[in-house]
Scaffold this motif. Structure first.
Motif, PDB file in Angstrom:
ATOM      1  N   ASP A   1      16.623 -28.640   7.328  1.00  0.00           N
ATOM      2  CA  ASP A   1      16.813 -28.068   8.651  1.00  0.00           C
ATOM      3  C   ASP A   1      15.462 -27.877   9.315  1.00  0.00           C
TER       4      ASP A   1
ATOM      5  N   ARG B   1      30.638 -23.672  -4.995  1.00  0.00           N
ATOM      6  CA  ARG B   1      30.984 -23.871  -3.600  1.00  0.00           C
ATOM      7  C   ARG B   1      29.757 -24.266  -2.785  1.00  0.00           C
ATOM      8  N   GLU B   2      28.603 -23.670  -3.135  1.00  0.00           N
ATOM      9  CA  GLU B   2      27.394 -23.995  -2.377  1.00  0.00           C
ATOM     10  C   GLU B   2      27.056 -25.480  -2.513  1.00  0.00           C
ATOM     11  N   VAL B   3      27.170 -25.971  -3.743  1.00  0.00           N
ATOM     12  CA  VAL B   3      26.844 -27.381  -3.967  1.00  0.00           C
ATOM     13  C   VAL B   3      27.842 -28.284  -3.250  1.00  0.00           C
TER      14      VAL B   3
ATOM     15  N   GLN C   1      26.922 -28.372   0.382  1.00  0.00           N
ATOM     16  CA  GLN C   1      25.737 -29.187   0.630  1.00  0.00           C
ATOM     17  C   GLN C   1      26.090 -30.673   0.577  1.00  0.00           C
TER      18      GLN C   1
ATOM     19  N   ARG D   1      28.035 -31.617   3.662  1.00  0.00           N
ATOM     20  CA  ARG D   1      27.253 -31.561   4.877  1.00  0.00           C
ATOM     21  C   ARG D   1      26.294 -32.743   4.987  1.00  0.00           C
TER      22      ARG D   1
ATOM     23  N   PRO E   1      19.355 -28.499  -1.347  1.00  0.00           N
ATOM     24  CA  PRO E   1      19.134 -27.115  -1.780  1.00  0.00           C
ATOM     25  C   PRO E   1      20.296 -26.641  -2.651  1.00  0.00           C
TER      26      PRO E   1
END
Ligand SMILES: Cc1cc2nc3c(=O)[nH]c(=O)nc-3n(C[C@H](O)[C@H](O)[C@H](O)COP(=O)(O)OP(=O)(O)OC[C@H]3O[C@@H](n4cnc5c(N)ncnc54)[C@H](O)[C@@H]3O)c2cc1C
Lengths: 449, 623
Positions: B419, B581-583, B586, B589, B602
């Motif tokens: 970002d 869930r974060e992975v 990512q 996205r 990340p």
């Protein structure tokens, strides 16, 4: 969009989707036992096992009934719900205090498993706390140490580490390295803007980083003494009363005591807590004394053999030859004790010596005090409550070696070394970590923590 | 039907990104239309009159090795050449040239006009033609339409552009040019997210009004070197000058800071930290008593001098007070005042590593509109987008530069997968394998790819190949040659590189020492006499890197293994058990193309990478 990244640490595969359950109190029968549940499905699991529990009444205890999947009553218990992120793991959590019956404990855990939980692996709760940013890796390591702390100092150092004292030291070191790197990179990338590379200033920062590392490394031996114990060796000529003194200090008939010289063949060890520190007391044989014409030589050798001890307790009997009294050990603090003081007659207490008579008990209290002071000096003298562990020592040594090899004559090469050092420190704090490292650290944990 | 015509590719904008995109695609055989606001502003340099530098010079060298135009044009338009960081090793050399802006623009216009399959169209694109969610061409303000299989937007700072100078603000894309208003809304309509950035430019002064006695002269390199493998030599034609702001400037700015649009709040866009305006510098570094100011002529025939270091959007009277306070500029006449431009950019996370929009087939983006800053960054992205438009049209594998292979890879990877809160500019510190990615190795790394794309002549490639082979032979010789510390040899070594040695060693071992004078060594080692000056310096300089190169090679080897594992386009990360869930978020996205790209996201851990790898080995996600 902003990303909530857990500072590079794994949040994958710390169990992720699963909700975990385990007993957190020790195995065996006890008055009460604590069972912990953590994860996204905690609420649903609670609804199944403790239908009456209101998960929205967080951080408050309520008296509840536990039920098995068949609806059978298991126990009356106290339950405390925690809502994320205000919990130990940072996830939704539930803690249930049940009666300490092995059957009740098993049935409760099985009820949660039947409702969809998985049995937690060793350290899995703490690992989730790390993944969710509640603790960093260094803090998490100390959680285990706190649990297994047996002495006041072990607990104190672990507590300080959990509170982030050591993490802050690492953060400061990291800041120095980042500044150093920024200085080099700035000079490389902005050469066009007339920003010169100030080697002197870079050298200064390198020294500062090395000093910071040095100060932390200096706490390594202290860390070892606190974690593994201070090793004190009793040396003295045969029949000077080493074993009697040993037993007196340890408080039990550990060593074989006899009036005949050379009875203590092997090294005998005992552990005791002195001044809040674990102390490992060793009684040595009167080494080689029978074959040695001069007693003093024998003791000198014994002291040499005690080279890996942290301190020496040198015993010299009051009836021994006065001109043969050996000097203190060269590299270790030495407590010099005149033993069998009841045989001393009119002799004055020699300066720098403690006198003791194990037979009459005279001077034993004073000796304990002296021992206590020596141990305190061994551990506390370095000040503060920071004491790095073996893993930290290795990482810091890598960082120091990188920095020492840094070639600032070519800044881009110097930058490689600084990046290497930074990487080593980041690995310490878990910012860049390999999963193996995490596995190793958390495998030493007990289940339920 | 279409009034304009049918093409393989429409490029909107003929700035640095647009020129490379159109040029590469046309030379690869595509029929290309370039639509741009004005023919006279093709490849205009709206800010500083220089090409290259540190990081930017690396990109320029890479685009050149791939067969792009920028380096070649800069060689022809260059009027002063200077390699930055020459006292350091080859990895951080930054070739840079002052250019005659008008000539640069003229050269690009000529070369584009000469390409047989390329049509230059003057006009404003106000909308996109779409067909079932895909972009199939563009609509112009005058009603013309151009259909094409691919469209690349390279509109620079024009989308919703607003120019600021002190309290004055008016719509504009650059000085004297209208902004592009309708197009932005059209992009939003396609579901793209826009963000607001800003950038600024310093005043231009009249050369004859400067007091040269009070300025320090800055010469170019004694032996100037061209950027491009296509050029044999270049020449310095001018000098630049240098001066420093006095302390009084600080006071003047502090007293007027409330009138700066940057601080009054009139500008909301985020500007580049590393290219700060003078008002930024004064506020942020109050302890810096003086700031260096470089005076760079904008061409041979023009009076215009660029004031590098005094970028500002303060009101005109304040700009004048500041400039007139600087030694040598007391009587300077303003040809143009400094200004800032605020514009919309398309958040780059929405394009893939090939620069195509992930969710809008047929549309790609490149250049400043994608959040970069600078001619070289724009050209690099333009080249990539142009080449990929053709490859996609042919149904061939796309060109995905990897960050371990090139700055181009670093640029795209950073843009797409990170970002950004400010315009992105290339620095060497962004490349983790910097020691391997010097301008000295750009051709070795990328010229082969240029040949494969059909943009580099094989004969030129062989010439370069011979050069790097000669370098590795010379290096092997230094590695193998033992020196004994007898008197004669020691004297010779002191002569050659200024160091003493006492025990037997190879030349290479001696040259790795920190006290070696690299410059002297490059010139004086007899064993290297068969190489040209630059190659000698490359050989000697890179010896010092040796200890760290192994580390990089190992890491690169590892990354390459991961890079060979492609993630299927229809991968559903949510359906893979064991990922957090974060992975999953990512992965959804950023939609990485290979396992190596996935690894850099990340929150992605080695274990998560291992799960993904295991999943792929078992034949993709369940469907
Ligand atoms: C005021 C200013 C200050 C700058 N400062 C710096 C700096 O400090 N440092 C730095 O590195 N870079 C700076 N730059 C940026 C540098 O000029 C750009 O990064 C570079 O030129 C971008 O190239 P590009 O091809 O993306 O866009 P540009 O070179 O801007 O080209 C855009 C092209 O698109 C055309 N166009 C736009 N809209 C339409 C439309 N609707 N229809 C048809 N054609 C259209 C224009 O005519 C133009 O040809 C600055 C630019 C400006 C304007």
């Amino acid at each position: 969009m902003e990303m909530a990244s857990s500072s590079g640490l794994s949040s994958a595969l710390v169990g992720g989707a699963d909700t975990i359950v385990a007993r957190s109190s020790p195995a065996g029968r006890g008055g009460l036992a604590l069972i912990r549940v953590s994860g996204r499905e905690t609420r649903a699991l609670a609804a199944a096992v403790i239908p009456e529990l209101d998960m929205d009444r967080g951080w408050r205890a309520s008296l509840v009934e536990l039920r098995s999947s068949g609806g059978e009553r298991i126990d009356r218990a106290v339950a405390i719900p925690y809502r994320n992120p205000r919990s130990y793991t940072g996830e939704d959590m539930l803690e249930v205090m049940v009666h300490g019956s092995p059957w009740i404990i098993r049935a409760t855990i099985e009820a949660f498993v039947a409702a969809g939980a998985r049995r937690a692996g060793p350290g899995e709760f703490t690992r989730r706390a790390v993944a969710n940013g509640k603790l960093d890796l260094v803090q998490a390591e100390a959680v285990n140490e706190l649990i297994s702390a047996e002495t006041a100092w072990q607990a104190r150092v672990a507590r300080a580490q959990i509170d982030g004292r050591l993490s802050r030291e690492f953060a400061e070191l990291q800041a120095t390295l980042v500044d150093l790197l920024a200085e080099i990179e700035g000079a490389l990338d902005f050469a066009q803007h007339d920003i010169p590379f100030d080697v002197e200033s870079a050298e200064k920062r390198r020294r500062r980083a090395l000093n910071q590392i040095g100060a932390l490394l200096a706490t390594a031996s202290r860390g070892r003494r606190i974690r593994d114990g201070v090793r004190v060796v009793i040396v003295g000529p045969p029949n000077s009363g080493k074993s009697t003194l040993f037993n007196l200090l340890v408080g039990q008939e550990r060593a074989i005591v006899s009036p005949h010289p050379g009875t203590t063949r092997d090294v005998v060890e005992a552990e005791l807590e002195v001044a809040g520190v674990r102390l490992i007391l060793k009684d040595t044989a009167g080494l080689g004394a029978t074959s040695d014409p001069v007693e003093r030589e024998g003791v000198r050798r014994a002291m040499g053999a005690a080279a890996d001890a942290d301190a020496v307790l040198l015993l010299w009997p009051a009836d021994g030859a006065r001109d043969a009294v050996p000097a203190a050990a060269e590299n270790q603090p030495t407590l010099r004790v005149r033993s069998k003081w009841d045989l001393a007659g009119a002799e004055e207490v020699p300066p720098g010596w403690t006198v003791v008579s194990c037979r009459t008990g005279e001077g034993v209290g004073g000796l304990r005090d002296a021992l206590s002071r020596m141990v305190e000096a061994e551990v506390a003298d370095l000040g503060g409550e920071i004491a790095i562990a073996e893993r930290h020592r290795r990482g810091l040594e890598v960082a120091a070696a990188e920095l020492e090899g840094a070639d600032f004559a070519l800044p881009e090469v110097g930058a490689e070394a600084v990046r290497g050092a930074l990487e080593a420190v980041r690995e310490l704090t878990g910012e860049v970590g390999t999963e193996d490292l995490l596995d190793r650290i958390f495998s030493e944990f007990c289940i339920g923590k | 039907m279409t009034v304009g015509g049918d093409f393989d590719l429409v490029v909107v904008g003929a700035g640095h990104a647009g020129c490379e995109a159109a040029g590469a695609a046309a030379r690869m055989g595509a029929r290309v239309a370039v639509v741009t606001l004005h023919k006279r502003t093709i490849a205009q340099m709206p800010c500083n009159p220089a090409m290259g530098g540190i990081g930017k010079g690396h990109l320029l060298a890479e685009v050149d090795a791939l067969g792009g135009f920028q380096g070649w044009a800069a060689d022809r338009a260059g009027i002063q050449f200077k390699t930055l960081n020459v006292s350091r090793g080859p990895a951080v050399w930054g070739p840079r040239a002052q250019c005659d802006k008008a000539r640069y623009s003229e050269i690009m216009r000529r070369v584009l006009s000469g390409l047989p399959r390329l049509t230059i169209v003057e006009g404003e694109v106000i909308g996109l033609l779409s067909d079932d969610g895909a972009v199939v061409g563009v609509r112009l303000a005058d009603g013309r339409r151009f259909r094409a299989r691919s469209t690349i937007l390279t509109t620079g700072t024009f989308l919703g552009g607003v120019l600021h100078s002190g309290d004055e603000r008016r719509p504009g894309g650059r000085f004297g040019e209208r902004p592009s208003i309708g197009l932005g809304a059209e992009l939003v309509g396609l579901g793209l997210v826009l963000r607001r950035f800003k950038t600024g430019t310093p005043p231009r002064l009249k050369r004859s009004s400067l007091d040269f006695d009070r300025l320090e002269v800055q010469h170019g390199d004694r032996e100037p070197r061209p950027f491009s493998w296509r050029s044999s030599s270049v020449r310095n034609r001018i000098s630049c000058w240098l001066t420093r702001t006095p302390e009084r400037v600080q006071t003047i700015i502090e007293e007027n800071i409330h009138r700066s649009p940057l601080f009054s709040g009139a500008i909301e866009g985020v500007g580049p930290r590393y290219c700060p305006s003078i008002e930024d510098k004064v506020v942020r570094f109050p302890h810096h008593r003086e700031h260096t100011v470089f005076l760079e002529p904008e061409g041979l025939a023009t009076e215009s001098v660029y004031v590098n270091g005094l970028s500002t959007s303060l009101p005109h009277d304040v700009q004048e007070a500041v400039v007139h306070a600087v030694p040598g500029l007391e009587a300077a006449e303003f040809l143009r005042h400094g200004y800032a431009v605020e514009y919309d950019m398309v958040a780059p996370g929405q394009v893939g590593m090939d620069l195509g929009c992930r969710d809008v087939p047929g549309l790609a983006l490149a250049g400043q509109v994608l959040g970069t800053s600078g001619y070289e960054e724009a050209a690099a992205l333009g080249f990539l987008a142009g080449a990929n438009a053709v490859l996609r049209g042919r149904g061939e594998d796309l060109f995905h530069p990897a960050r371990e292979d090139s700055y181009l890879g670093v640029l795209v990877d950073d843009l797409v997968n990170r970002d950004h809160v400010e315009p992105y500019r290339m620095f060497t510190s962004r490349a983790e394998h910097r020691l391997l990615l010097g301008v000295d190795s750009a051709r070795e790394r990328l010229m082969g790819q240029g040949v494969r794309l059909g943009l580099v002549r094989p004969a030129a490639f062989h010439v370069e190949q011979n050069r790097w082979n000669a370098r590795s032979r010379a290096k092997a010789m230094l590695e193998g040659m033992n020196l004994n510390p007898d008197r004669a040899t020691r004297e010779a070594v002191v002569q050659a590189c200024g160091i003493e040695f006492t025990s037997p060693a190879t030349w290479a071992q001696l040259l790795r020492r920190q006290d070696v004078d690299l410059d002297r060594a490059g010139r004086n080692i007899p064993e290297l006499s068969s190489l040209n000056d630059e190659d000698r310096r490359i050989v000697v300089g890179s010896l010092r890197y040796e200890g760290y190169l192994d580390r990089h090679r190992r890491e690169i080897e590892r990354v390459r293994r991961l890079r060979r594992v492609k993630l299927p386009g229809d991968l559903d990360p949510g359906a893979i058990p064991g990922l957090s869930r974060e992975v999953v978020e990512q992965l959804e996205r950023h939609r990485p193309v290979t396992l190596a790209d996935a690894e850099r996201l990340p929150g992605m851990t080695p274990a998560a990478t291992a799960i993904l790898a295991g999943r792929l080995a078992r034949g993709g996600a369940d469907s």
